[in-house]
Scaffold this active site. Structure first.
Site, PDB file in Angstrom:
ATOM      1  CD  GLU A  48       9.618  12.731  -0.553  1.00 40.94           C
ATOM      2  OE1 GLU A  48       9.613  13.585  -1.424  1.00 40.94           O
ATOM      3  OE2 GLU A  48       8.685  12.575   0.246  1.00 40.94           O
ATOM      4  CB  CYS A  79       2.048  10.201   8.427  1.00 40.76           C
ATOM      5  SG  CYS A  79       2.976   9.425   9.703  1.00 40.76           S
ATOM      6  N   GLY A 136       5.584   3.066   1.193  1.00 38.18           N
ATOM      7  CA  GLY A 136       5.510   1.623   0.974  1.00 38.18           C
ATOM      8  C   GLY A 136       4.887   0.821   2.081  1.00 38.18           C
ATOM      9  CD  GLU A 137       1.982  -3.101   4.226  1.00 35.84           C
ATOM     10  OE1 GLU A 137       1.346  -2.097   4.581  1.00 35.84           O
ATOM     11  OE2 GLU A 137       2.387  -3.959   5.046  1.00 35.84           O
ATOM     12  CB  SER A 167      -2.849   1.830   8.602  1.00 37.91           C
ATOM     13  OG  SER A 167      -1.551   2.298   8.860  1.00 37.91           O
TER      14      SER A 167
HETATM   15  N1  SAH Z   1       1.883   1.208   4.339  1.00 43.84           N
HETATM   16  C1  SAH Z   1       1.962   1.240   5.735  1.00 43.84           C
HETATM   17  C2  SAH Z   1       3.047   2.163   6.251  1.00 43.84           C
HETATM   18  C3  SAH Z   1       3.235   3.467   5.540  1.00 43.84           C
HETATM   19  S1  SAH Z   1       1.908   4.589   5.628  1.00 43.84           S
HETATM   20  C4  SAH Z   1       0.615   1.589   6.345  1.00 43.84           C
HETATM   21  O1  SAH Z   1      -0.299   1.977   5.635  1.00 43.84           O
HETATM   22  O2  SAH Z   1       0.491   1.426   7.553  1.00 43.84           O
HETATM   23  C5  SAH Z   1       2.126   5.260   7.267  1.00 43.84           C
HETATM   24  C6  SAH Z   1       0.889   5.893   7.870  1.00 43.84           C
HETATM   25  O3  SAH Z   1       0.613   7.159   7.252  1.00 43.84           O
HETATM   26  C7  SAH Z   1      -0.354   5.059   7.709  1.00 43.84           C
HETATM   27  O4  SAH Z   1      -1.050   4.943   8.918  1.00 43.84           O
HETATM   28  C8  SAH Z   1      -1.148   5.870   6.721  1.00 43.84           C
HETATM   29  O5  SAH Z   1      -2.496   5.616   6.838  1.00 43.84           O
HETATM   30  C9  SAH Z   1      -0.775   7.279   7.079  1.00 43.84           C
HETATM   31  N2  SAH Z   1      -1.087   8.245   6.038  1.00 43.84           N
HETATM   32  C10 SAH Z   1      -1.039   8.088   4.713  1.00 43.84           C
HETATM   33  N3  SAH Z   1      -1.401   9.222   4.071  1.00 43.84           N
HETATM   34  C11 SAH Z   1      -1.692  10.123   5.031  1.00 43.84           C
HETATM   35  C12 SAH Z   1      -2.095  11.491   5.008  1.00 43.84           C
HETATM   36  N4  SAH Z   1      -2.246  12.145   3.878  1.00 43.84           N
HETATM   37  N5  SAH Z   1      -2.311  12.102   6.191  1.00 43.84           N
HETATM   38  C13 SAH Z   1      -2.094  11.455   7.354  1.00 43.84           C
HETATM   39  N6  SAH Z   1      -1.691  10.185   7.435  1.00 43.84           N
HETATM   40  C14 SAH Z   1      -1.493   9.529   6.287  1.00 43.84           C
HETATM   41 FE1  SF4 Z   2       0.452   2.104   0.971  1.00 44.26          FE
HETATM   42 FE2  SF4 Z   2      -1.914   2.747   2.008  1.00 44.26          FE
HETATM   43 FE3  SF4 Z   2       0.295   2.764   3.573  1.00 44.26          FE
HETATM   44 FE4  SF4 Z   2      -0.068   4.616   1.645  1.00 44.26          FE
HETATM   45  S1  SF4 Z   2      -1.305   4.318   3.481  1.00 44.26           S
HETATM   46  S2  SF4 Z   2       1.810   3.532   2.052  1.00 44.26           S
HETATM   47  S3  SF4 Z   2      -1.080   3.406   0.016  1.00 44.26           S
HETATM   48  S4  SF4 Z   2      -0.678   0.998   2.555  1.00 44.26           S
END
Ligand code: SAH
Ligand code: SF4
Length: 352
Positions: A85, A335, A158-159, A213
């Protein structure tokens, strides 16, 4: 689209070499979404291309617009039937920002994140990453939306630093004048805190924004929220962020998903600021407070008042903070809600 494939195709079918440059411009400057729109190409070449070359590396399965029309989410089917997505977000200046995915699922498995719940299926190719940006440019043109794509955030599924090389190749295309001509400073990459990735990124892309994060500044809690913290603990993260700032003189964006009763108290705000101040001067940080989008029942969103309170505590302590407006939560496009419906379905099927 893969230009190498097009180049080979042109040679094989005996078309003129200079057509490649024309095709590149048609795709990345004019954003054509059908070969028939390519008025400057001869008929036989257009026909050939229509039969053999797909402009996008995936099929568009679904488009969902938020009620306020400020966010649109797209679901793509990849060639191997995996789904990803991506989201288009209207910014306050009337332009668009795109949130892109770099992997199908994610191996970090943060328990609050819908993508993490899937585990890692595979990395996306450079083409699959970049085509998400191409798609939205085509969409804006087709839908005659006002504004242009002005920024890209690597904050989808993803990361990014676990798919470093292909993410880096994609960033290069986004910046390149031959492709999307975006400003480096309008691109942000978000990581859970993969130390070797941060080091490499500082060298390769000192002008591209880095977002971390963080969510918690004590290892016991962060081990729970970000399981790989056990391997890359806060002390190491602190050290590498200090080095990053020293070497690049760039600000670091701190993402802090605010969860009710987990990390939203006054004490949490104080500890967060204290931790950051130990890393570097407060002017180097901006904290993006992201009120939790309730994707996993175990975690709850803070009330709007609590989020405001948390923000003001941080600001009072001298660090810049903003609450990220959740665009598109009604389309599950904010997000952390990007999981790919199909992938969820297959998981459910396994359980039954
Ligand atoms: N993997 C990377 C980038 C993708 S996640 C990372 O973790 O930074 C992008 C952001 O969305 C991250 O800061 C993550 O903590 C946040 N995120 C994930 N699930 C979420 C949710 N349910 N509500 C709000 N933010 C969320
Ligand atoms: Fe991966 Fe965590 Fe980022 Fe979700 S918040 S995409 S599990 S690193």
């Amino acid at each position: 689209m893969n230009l190498k494939t097009v180049e080979k195709f042109l040679a094989l079918r005996g078309h003129k070499k200079y057509r490649l440059r024309q095709i590149q411009n048609l795709i990345y400057k004019n954003f054509i979404s059908d070969w028939n729109e390519a008025a400057i190409l001869p008929k036989d070449l257009k026909k050939d291309l229509s039969e053999k070359i797909n402009i996008l590396s995936f099929a568009v399965k679904k488009l969902i617009e938020s009620k306020d029309a400020k966010a649109v989410k797209a679901l793509f089917e990849l060639h191997d039937k995996n789904y990803i997505e991506t989201v288009l977000l209207e910014t306050s200046s009337g332009n668009f920002s795109i949130c892109v995915s770099t992997q199908v699922g994610c191996s970090v498995k943060c328990p609050f994140c819908a993508t993490g719940k899937l585990g890692l299926k595979r990395n996306l190719s450079e083409e699959e990453i970049t085509d998400q940006v191409l798609f939205w440019n085509q969409y804006i043109k087709k839908e005659k939306r006002k504004g242009r794509v002005s920024g890209v955030v690597f904050m989808g599924m993803g990361e990014p630093f676990f798919n470093y090389d292909l993410t880096a190749q994609s960033i290069k295309k986004l910046i390149s004048p031959d492709f999307f001509s975006l400003a480096s400073r309008h691109i942000s990459v978000s990581t859970f805190g993969y130390i070797p990735g941060i080091r490499k990124f500082a060298k390769d892309f000192p002008q591209v924004n880095l977002a971390i994060s963080l969510h918690a500044v004590n290892n016991i809690l962060r081990n729970k929220l970000v399981p790989l913290n056990a391997e890359f603990p806060l002390e190491k993260l602190s050290k590498v962020l200090g080095e990053y700032i020293e070497n690049t003189h760039r600000k670091v964006f701190i993402e802090y998903v605010l969860m009710k009763g987990v990390n939203d108290s006054k004490k949490d705000a104080e500890k967060l600021v204290k931790w950051l101040r130990k890393v570097a001067s407060a002017k180097y940080f901006t904290i993006n407070i992201i009120p939790y989008n309730e994707t996993v029942k175990r975690f709850k969103a803070p009330s709007p008042d609590q989020a405001k309170f948390f923000e003001s505590q941080i600001q009072m302590l001298g660090v810049a903070a903003t609450i990220r407006k959740s665009l598109g939560s009604d389309i599950q496009g904010a997000c952390g809600q990007l999981a790919g419906k199909r992938a969820n379905k297959s998981k459910k099927a396994k359980k039954d």
